[in-house]
Design a protein around this motif. Structure first.
Motif, mmCIF file in Angstrom:
data_model
loop_
_atom_site.group_PDB
_atom_site.id
_atom_site.type_symbol
_atom_site.label_atom_id
_atom_site.label_comp_id
_atom_site.label_asym_id
_atom_site.label_seq_id
_atom_site.Cartn_x
_atom_site.Cartn_y
_atom_site.Cartn_z
ATOM 1 N N GLN A 94 0.831 -1.206 0.000
ATOM 2 C CA GLN A 94 0.000 0.000 0.000
ATOM 3 C C GLN A 94 0.865 1.255 0.000
ATOM 4 O OE1 GLN A 94 -2.173 -0.687 3.583
ATOM 5 N NE2 GLN A 94 -3.751 -1.925 2.579
ATOM 6 N N LEU A 123 -1.197 -1.508 5.721
ATOM 7 C CA LEU A 123 -1.952 -1.229 6.934
ATOM 8 C C LEU A 123 -3.141 -2.170 7.014
ATOM 9 C CD1 LEU A 123 -2.062 2.688 6.822
ATOM 10 C CD2 LEU A 123 -0.416 1.222 8.027
ATOM 11 N N ASP A 143 -7.576 -1.530 10.909
ATOM 12 C CA ASP A 143 -7.518 -0.627 12.059
ATOM 13 C C ASP A 143 -6.553 0.538 11.845
ATOM 14 O OD1 ASP A 143 -5.106 -1.993 12.156
ATOM 15 O OD2 ASP A 143 -5.325 -2.645 14.235
ATOM 16 N N GLY A 144 -5.930 0.629 10.655
ATOM 17 C CA GLY A 144 -5.014 1.727 10.351
ATOM 18 C C GLY A 144 -3.616 1.536 10.910
ATOM 19 N N ARG A 145 -3.335 0.364 11.444
ATOM 20 C CA ARG A 145 -2.012 0.067 11.997
ATOM 21 C C ARG A 145 -1.228 -0.808 11.025
ATOM 22 N NH1 ARG A 145 -1.468 1.352 17.269
ATOM 23 N NH2 ARG A 145 -3.335 2.056 18.322
ATOM 24 N N THR A 200 0.975 2.833 14.351
ATOM 25 C CA THR A 200 0.218 3.697 13.448
ATOM 26 C C THR A 200 1.189 4.552 12.629
ATOM 27 O OG1 THR A 200 0.097 5.554 14.995
ATOM 28 C CG2 THR A 200 -1.677 3.884 15.118
ATOM 29 N N GLN A 238 -1.614 5.081 4.259
ATOM 30 C CA GLN A 238 -2.767 5.704 4.893
ATOM 31 C C GLN A 238 -3.555 6.528 3.873
ATOM 32 O OE1 GLN A 238 -1.865 8.632 7.981
ATOM 33 N NE2 GLN A 238 -3.459 7.694 9.238
ATOM 34 N N THR A 239 -2.860 7.266 3.038
ATOM 35 C CA THR A 239 -3.507 8.064 2.006
ATOM 36 C C THR A 239 -4.219 7.166 0.997
ATOM 37 O OG1 THR A 239 -1.886 9.828 2.236
ATOM 38 C CG2 THR A 239 -3.100 9.747 0.169
ATOM 39 N N GLU A 278 -5.323 4.090 1.452
ATOM 40 C CA GLU A 278 -6.484 3.446 2.071
ATOM 41 C C GLU A 278 -7.615 4.441 2.285
ATOM 42 O OE1 GLU A 278 -7.069 0.011 2.630
ATOM 43 O OE2 GLU A 278 -5.499 0.293 1.138
ATOM 44 N N GLY A 279 -7.279 5.688 2.603
ATOM 45 C CA GLY A 279 -8.301 6.720 2.759
ATOM 46 C C GLY A 279 -9.004 7.006 1.440
#
Length: 150
Positions: free
Chosen positions: A27, A47, A50-52, A81, A140-141, A143-144
């Motif tokens: 990712q 990730l 849960d974002g971890r 995280t 994170q970006t 997945e967001g």
């Protein structure tokens, strides 16, 4: 300073990096290179829901200090995280720049206390933490964006 820069623990860690294989379709992925010595570290991160950090893959082509730092990162990163990785990166950078004080809270970083006086070695020590923080931010970006599209 009585400790040796390249001590037995540094050399042991350098030879035992966990997760020392790239992820197939990460990712997030980032590579950092030290312009001083040419050391390179690539970090791939996935990730979980849960974002971890759920998975990490690393490729370290670095000096003993860079490899040891990569080992310390890789053995403690699962479950962290992206914000924790950015905090660890920043704390390591600040500690090395200050050249004194207590090591950051990340397990094992006190091992690099003998390197505080050797600023030319600092970029190699930071490589894995810099790459991991960037890879986690990318993940994170990504997945967001995927969640927003769903």
């Amino acid at each position: 300073m009585t400790e040796t820069l390249y001590n037995t623990e540094i050399l042991r860690l350098a030879a035992s990096i966990p997760h020392h294989e790239r992820l197939a379709d990460p990712q997030g992925s980032a590579e950092r290179r030290s312009p001083i010595c040419g050391s390179r570290v690539t970090v791939d991160i996935d990730l979980g829901p849960d974002g971890r950090v759920a998975a990490i893959g690393v490729l370290a082509r670095a000096c003993a200090l860079g490899q040891a730092s990569t080992a310390l990162l890789a053995r403690e990163v699962i479950g962290r995280t992206p914000a924790e990785l950015a905090t660890a990166r920043d704390a390591l950078t600040e500690w090395l720049a200050a050249g004194q004080g207590d090591a950051p809270a990340w397990p094992g970083l006190a091992l690099f206390a003998p390197a505080l006086a050797y600023s030319a070695r600092h970029p190699s020590i930071r490589l894995a933490f810099e790459a991991a923080a960037e890879a986690a931010a990318q993940a994170q970006t990504r997945e967001g964006a995927a969640a927003a599209d769903a």
